[in-house]
Design a protein around this motif. Structure first.
Motif, PDB file in Angstrom:
ATOM      1  N   TYR A 108      40.512  44.174  40.715  1.00  0.00           N
ATOM      2  CA  TYR A 108      40.762  42.900  40.034  1.00  0.00           C
ATOM      3  C   TYR A 108      39.490  42.086  39.872  1.00  0.00           C
ATOM      4  O   TYR A 108      39.478  41.085  39.167  1.00  0.00           O
ATOM      5  N   PHE A 109      38.418  42.517  40.545  1.00  0.00           N
ATOM      6  CA  PHE A 109      37.159  41.806  40.359  1.00  0.00           C
ATOM      7  C   PHE A 109      36.572  42.077  38.974  1.00  0.00           C
ATOM      8  O   PHE A 109      35.735  41.343  38.485  1.00  0.00           O
ATOM      9  N   ASN A 110      37.049  43.164  38.342  1.00  0.00           N
ATOM     10  CA  ASN A 110      36.731  43.437  36.945  1.00  0.00           C
ATOM     11  C   ASN A 110      37.217  42.254  36.104  1.00  0.00           C
ATOM     12  O   ASN A 110      38.397  41.935  36.100  1.00  0.00           O
ATOM     13  N   PRO A 111      36.305  41.581  35.402  1.00  0.00           N
ATOM     14  CA  PRO A 111      36.713  40.349  34.703  1.00  0.00           C
ATOM     15  C   PRO A 111      37.878  40.565  33.738  1.00  0.00           C
ATOM     16  O   PRO A 111      38.790  39.721  33.688  1.00  0.00           O
ATOM     17  N   ALA A 112      37.871  41.669  33.003  1.00  0.00           N
ATOM     18  CA  ALA A 112      38.960  41.884  32.047  1.00  0.00           C
ATOM     19  C   ALA A 112      40.293  41.967  32.783  1.00  0.00           C
ATOM     20  O   ALA A 112      41.293  41.357  32.380  1.00  0.00           O
ATOM     21  N   ALA A 113      40.295  42.711  33.894  1.00  0.00           N
ATOM     22  CA  ALA A 113      41.528  42.845  34.673  1.00  0.00           C
ATOM     23  C   ALA A 113      41.997  41.484  35.179  1.00  0.00           C
ATOM     24  O   ALA A 113      43.190  41.173  35.157  1.00  0.00           O
ATOM     25  N   ALA A 114      41.038  40.672  35.617  1.00  0.00           N
ATOM     26  CA  ALA A 114      41.406  39.368  36.173  1.00  0.00           C
ATOM     27  C   ALA A 114      41.994  38.464  35.094  1.00  0.00           C
ATOM     28  O   ALA A 114      43.003  37.792  35.324  1.00  0.00           O
ATOM     29  N   TYR A 115      41.379  38.434  33.917  1.00  0.00           N
ATOM     30  CA  TYR A 115      41.898  37.560  32.862  1.00  0.00           C
ATOM     31  C   TYR A 115      43.266  38.022  32.373  1.00  0.00           C
ATOM     32  O   TYR A 115      44.135  37.209  32.061  1.00  0.00           O
ATOM     33  N   ILE A 116      43.453  39.340  32.315  1.00  0.00           N
ATOM     34  CA  ILE A 116      44.774  39.866  31.928  1.00  0.00           C
ATOM     35  C   ILE A 116      45.815  39.450  32.957  1.00  0.00           C
ATOM     36  O   ILE A 116      46.890  38.936  32.628  1.00  0.00           O
ATOM     37  N   GLU A 117      45.464  39.662  34.229  1.00  0.00           N
ATOM     38  CA  GLU A 117      46.391  39.357  35.311  1.00  0.00           C
ATOM     39  C   GLU A 117      46.760  37.865  35.300  1.00  0.00           C
ATOM     40  O   GLU A 117      47.924  37.500  35.434  1.00  0.00           O
ATOM     41  N   LEU A 118      45.726  37.041  35.072  1.00  0.00           N
ATOM     42  CA  LEU A 118      45.963  35.599  35.068  1.00  0.00           C
ATOM     43  C   LEU A 118      46.936  35.216  33.951  1.00  0.00           C
ATOM     44  O   LEU A 118      47.890  34.450  34.163  1.00  0.00           O
ATOM     45  N   MET A 119      46.731  35.767  32.776  1.00  0.00           N
ATOM     46  CA  MET A 119      47.590  35.417  31.652  1.00  0.00           C
ATOM     47  C   MET A 119      49.020  35.895  31.892  1.00  0.00           C
ATOM     48  O   MET A 119      49.982  35.192  31.593  1.00  0.00           O
ATOM     49  N   ARG A 120      49.147  37.089  32.487  1.00  0.00           N
ATOM     50  CA  ARG A 120      50.498  37.582  32.800  1.00  0.00           C
ATOM     51  C   ARG A 120      51.164  36.680  33.827  1.00  0.00           C
ATOM     52  O   ARG A 120      52.347  36.360  33.717  1.00  0.00           O
ATOM     53  N   ASP A 121      50.373  36.275  34.822  1.00  0.00           N
ATOM     54  CA  ASP A 121      50.923  35.419  35.874  1.00  0.00           C
ATOM     55  C   ASP A 121      51.472  34.134  35.280  1.00  0.00           C
ATOM     56  O   ASP A 121      52.499  33.614  35.724  1.00  0.00           O
ATOM     57  N   LEU A 122      50.737  33.617  34.264  1.00  0.00           N
ATOM     58  CA  LEU A 122      51.156  32.347  33.695  1.00  0.00           C
ATOM     59  C   LEU A 122      52.350  32.502  32.765  1.00  0.00           C
ATOM     60  O   LEU A 122      53.241  31.656  32.726  1.00  0.00           O
ATOM     61  N   LEU A 123      52.362  33.610  32.027  1.00  0.00           N
ATOM     62  CA  LEU A 123      53.385  33.756  30.978  1.00  0.00           C
ATOM     63  C   LEU A 123      54.713  34.295  31.497  1.00  0.00           C
ATOM     64  O   LEU A 123      55.764  33.972  30.970  1.00  0.00           O
ATOM     65  N   MET A 124      54.665  35.122  32.533  1.00  0.00           N
ATOM     66  CA  MET A 124      55.884  35.842  32.927  1.00  0.00           C
ATOM     67  C   MET A 124      56.383  35.355  34.279  1.00  0.00           C
ATOM     68  O   MET A 124      55.612  35.169  35.206  1.00  0.00           O
ATOM     69  N   ARG A 125      57.669  35.238  34.350  1.00  0.00           N
ATOM     70  CA  ARG A 125      58.269  34.588  35.527  1.00  0.00           C
ATOM     71  C   ARG A 125      58.167  35.454  36.769  1.00  0.00           C
ATOM     72  O   ARG A 125      58.139  34.968  37.879  1.00  0.00           O
ATOM     73  N   THR A 126      58.084  36.796  36.578  1.00  0.00           N
ATOM     74  CA  THR A 126      58.028  37.677  37.737  1.00  0.00           C
ATOM     75  C   THR A 126      56.670  37.664  38.413  1.00  0.00           C
ATOM     76  O   THR A 126      56.479  38.273  39.451  1.00  0.00           O
ATOM     77  N   HIS A 127      55.701  37.010  37.778  1.00  0.00           N
ATOM     78  CA  HIS A 127      54.366  36.981  38.366  1.00  0.00           C
ATOM     79  C   HIS A 127      54.047  35.568  38.834  1.00  0.00           C
ATOM     80  O   HIS A 127      54.515  34.600  38.270  1.00  0.00           O
ATOM     81  N   GLU A 128      53.220  35.482  39.868  1.00  0.00           N
ATOM     82  CA  GLU A 128      52.748  34.195  40.357  1.00  0.00           C
ATOM     83  C   GLU A 128      51.227  34.273  40.407  1.00  0.00           C
ATOM     84  O   GLU A 128      50.678  35.254  40.897  1.00  0.00           O
ATOM     85  N   PRO A 129      50.524  33.245  39.907  1.00  0.00           N
ATOM     86  CA  PRO A 129      49.066  33.327  39.964  1.00  0.00           C
ATOM     87  C   PRO A 129      48.551  33.239  41.402  1.00  0.00           C
ATOM     88  O   PRO A 129      48.888  32.299  42.120  1.00  0.00           O
TER      89      PRO A 129
END
Lengths: 289, 311
Positions: free
Chosen positions: B257-278
């Motif tokens: 997740y230290f890979n910037p692309a992975a982190a930004y993807i993860e962050l956006m998913r966390d924000l958009l989808m209810r099953t994820h938490e940032p």
């Protein structure tokens, strides 16, 4: 076409061993009152070029031996050779001169003599290999063409071009109508530039590029196109810029333009100044070769 | 100009009236210094450079918009393609990975998961690869006009950002269609996009300088980008694949997740989808890369400012 054959015959004559000495013609140095004498800026140096050398690196100039296929490329890598296509071109070789406020300097010379390279170096767009160019303010090349996009309308291109030259929105608004008027393209301003005739395109480009006030203006063959009317208009505009105590450099193969617009001519030959002086003398010598 | 007048001008230029010595009597460098002339090529200090860049903000914006407009100007549907392109992209990913391959049954709302990842990754990917060409494909512009060269990679990133805004519209519509609720987290979406944009600007500045001299970069980039795509967890969840239920392996997932692309993807998913938490860790990585890339990128690009456009 006539111009080209004229140019070619000149080239031939030059190659056939006409003595080429470095002549400097200085016009009559008698100081006398003139229209510019009221402006105390007139006569102070604006551009100083000090023993300037420019070396270009050119890629992809394939020679006979190097036919650029995959096998030779691999072989070259294995032999640890650099890219032989990379050539160095010594375009400007030790040019020095001083240009002053109120000067309009024409630069003549055959193709490949380093005229455009010299202009780019003065504009600060090409780093010198050795020597230096000193300027007062930022010289700008009359070359907004590269920023414009053919697919876009004249309207959008005017705005884009003005911003590219560093104007702010208020200045763009102020200059917009003037640019449209000067270019004389009328309602075509609504159409994409790709639909313009070459003359219309050239007129719009000149109108955009000359809309901004420049301390030092460098013009590279911009006046070659356009009809007679427009040529006269653009020459008037160059004169106006010169009168505003700026310095104008003009590269052209059309010697009439230089004779009419400039008060000094530099003759470049193979990257060196062959002659520097008033238009009449230099152009006579240039034509004689 | 008629002859007498030009003689006057030159007479003044060379004459003693202004106290100017004849050329050659004084070294030209000294003459230049006396009149306060400066060298044409001199790199401004970084603060001055940034101010110059700020002065050119209108050019940057107009250039980006113009490129976007001219991109579709030859097609019949014109600017409609700005919306249709991400829509079609989303449709194809949905069809391929959601329906045909049926991958990752254990990821809740896989279409939203996948398309979020794809759009976010595409933004970074396109910014970086267009940044790599920003200098090398604009040599004529660089050789004709004077402006801080960073304006070009910046304009390219902003062009991609404009495209992304449209993609985000499509994405939000799609997330809503797949029955995700609107949460307070959505307010943080602009923050996430801003962080990613900062990273993209920095990365494209770095690539622009590298690409201006390394001519083979453009041939290599597609491969680098594809590797990056696979490593960034666009199609799969890094968390599930690497750590799964084994919490001991969480540190490996965190390294990925230290890979910037992975982190930004993860962050956006966390924000958009209810099953994820940032997670705070993801936030930290995102902020770190944004700051690091934008500061380092400007510095690295500025260092070679006077060399762009040569050779």
């Amino acid at each position: 076409m006539a111009e080209l054959t004229e140019e070619l015959s000149r080239v031939k004559a030059e190659d056939s061993g006409v003595p080429s000495t470095d002549v400097r013609v200085h016009p009559n140095p008698e100081p006398s009152g003139g229209p510019e004498s009221g402006d105390d800026r007139a006569g102070t140096p604006t551009v100083i070029v000090d023993d300037l050398h420019i070396i270009y690196r050119v890629y992809g100039a394939a020679t006979e031996a190097e036919k650029g296929n995959a096998a030779t490329a691999l072989l070259r890598l294995l032999k640890r050779q650099g890219r032989p296509q990379m050539k160095e071109i010594h375009a400007v070789r030790g040019v020095s001169f001083v240009a002053r406020h109120g000067d309009a300097i024409g630069i003549v010379g055959r193709n490949g003599s380093g005229k455009s390279t010299l202009l780019r170096a003065i504009a600060g767009l090409l780093p010198p290999h050795s020597g230096a160019v000193y300027t007062d303010g930022q010289p700008s090349l009359l070359g907004v063409n590269a920023a414009l996009m053919r697919e876009l309308t004249g309207e959008r291109n005017i705005v884009l071009g003005c911003y590219a030259m560093g104007m702010n929105p208020a200045q763009v608004k102020e200059k917009y109508d003037e640019i449209v008027d000067f270019s004389g393209i009328g309602e075509f301003v609504q159409f994409p530039m790709s639909t313009y005739s070459s003359g219309m395109g050239a007129r719009l480009r000149f109108a955009i590029a000359s809309a901004k006030a420049h301390d030092v203006l460098l013009i590279d063959e911009a006046l070659a196109t356009g009809d007679r009317d427009f040529k006269r208009k653009s020459q008037d505009r160059i004169k106006k810029m010169r009168d505003e105590a700026g310095t104008v450099f003009l590269v052209a193969h059309n010697l009439d333009v230089i004779e009419e617009t400039c008060n000094r001519v530099l003759w470049l030959h193979k990257g060196k100044i062959k002659m520097d002086g008033d238009p009449k003398t230099v152009l006579e010598a240039y034509n004689a070769v | 100009m008629s002859q007498p007048e030009s003689a006057v001008a030159d007479a003044q230029a060379g004459g003693p009236k202004n106290g100017t010595p004849e050329q050659g009597q004084e070294p030209l460098a000294k003459l230049a210094k006396r009149y306060g002339l400066r060298r044409a090529i001199a790199r401004p200090s970084l603060p001055v450079y940034l101010r110059q860049l700020w002065d050119r903000r209108h050019f940057v914006m107009t250039y980006a918009t113009s490129r976007n407009v001219s991109k579709y100007s030859n097609s019949a549907m014109g600017q409609l393609w700005q919306v249709l392109t991400p829509l079609f992209n989303a449709g194809i990913y949905w069809l391929m990975f959601g329906l045909i391959l049926g991958a990752n049954k254990n990821i809740v709302n896989y279409p939203a998961f996948l398309i979020t990842g794809m759009f976010v990754f595409t933004y970074t990917q396109r910014s970086v690869s267009s940044g790599a060409k920003a200098i090398s494909s604009n040599l004529s512009l660089i050789r004709a006009l004077h402006f801080p060269r960073a304006a070009l990679p910046l304009a390219y990133t902003i062009q991609e950002f404009q495209q992304l805004l449209i993609s985000m519209g499509v994405l939000v519509a799609l997330v809503l269609v797949t029955n995700e609720p609107v949460t307070w987290y959505w307010l943080l979406i602009p923050v996430a996009l801003a962080l990613q944009t900062l990273f993209n600007i920095g990365a494209s500045l770095v690539l622009a300088r590298v690409g201006s001299t390394a001519r083979d970069l453009n041939q290599l980039l597609p491969f680098i980008m594809r590797t990056w795509l696979y490593a960034s967890g666009v199609f799969y969840s890094i968390e599930d694949k690497v750590a799964g239920t084994n919490k001991a392996l969480q540190w490996i997932a965190d390294i990925m997740y230290f890979n910037p692309a992975a982190a930004y993807i993860e962050l956006m998913r966390d924000l958009l989808m209810r099953t994820h938490e940032p997670r705070p860790y993801i936030w930290m990585v995102c902020v770190f890369w944004a700051v690091f890339a934008v500061v380092g990128g400007f510095w690295y690009f500025w260092r070679a400012e006077e060399k762009y456009g040569r050779g």
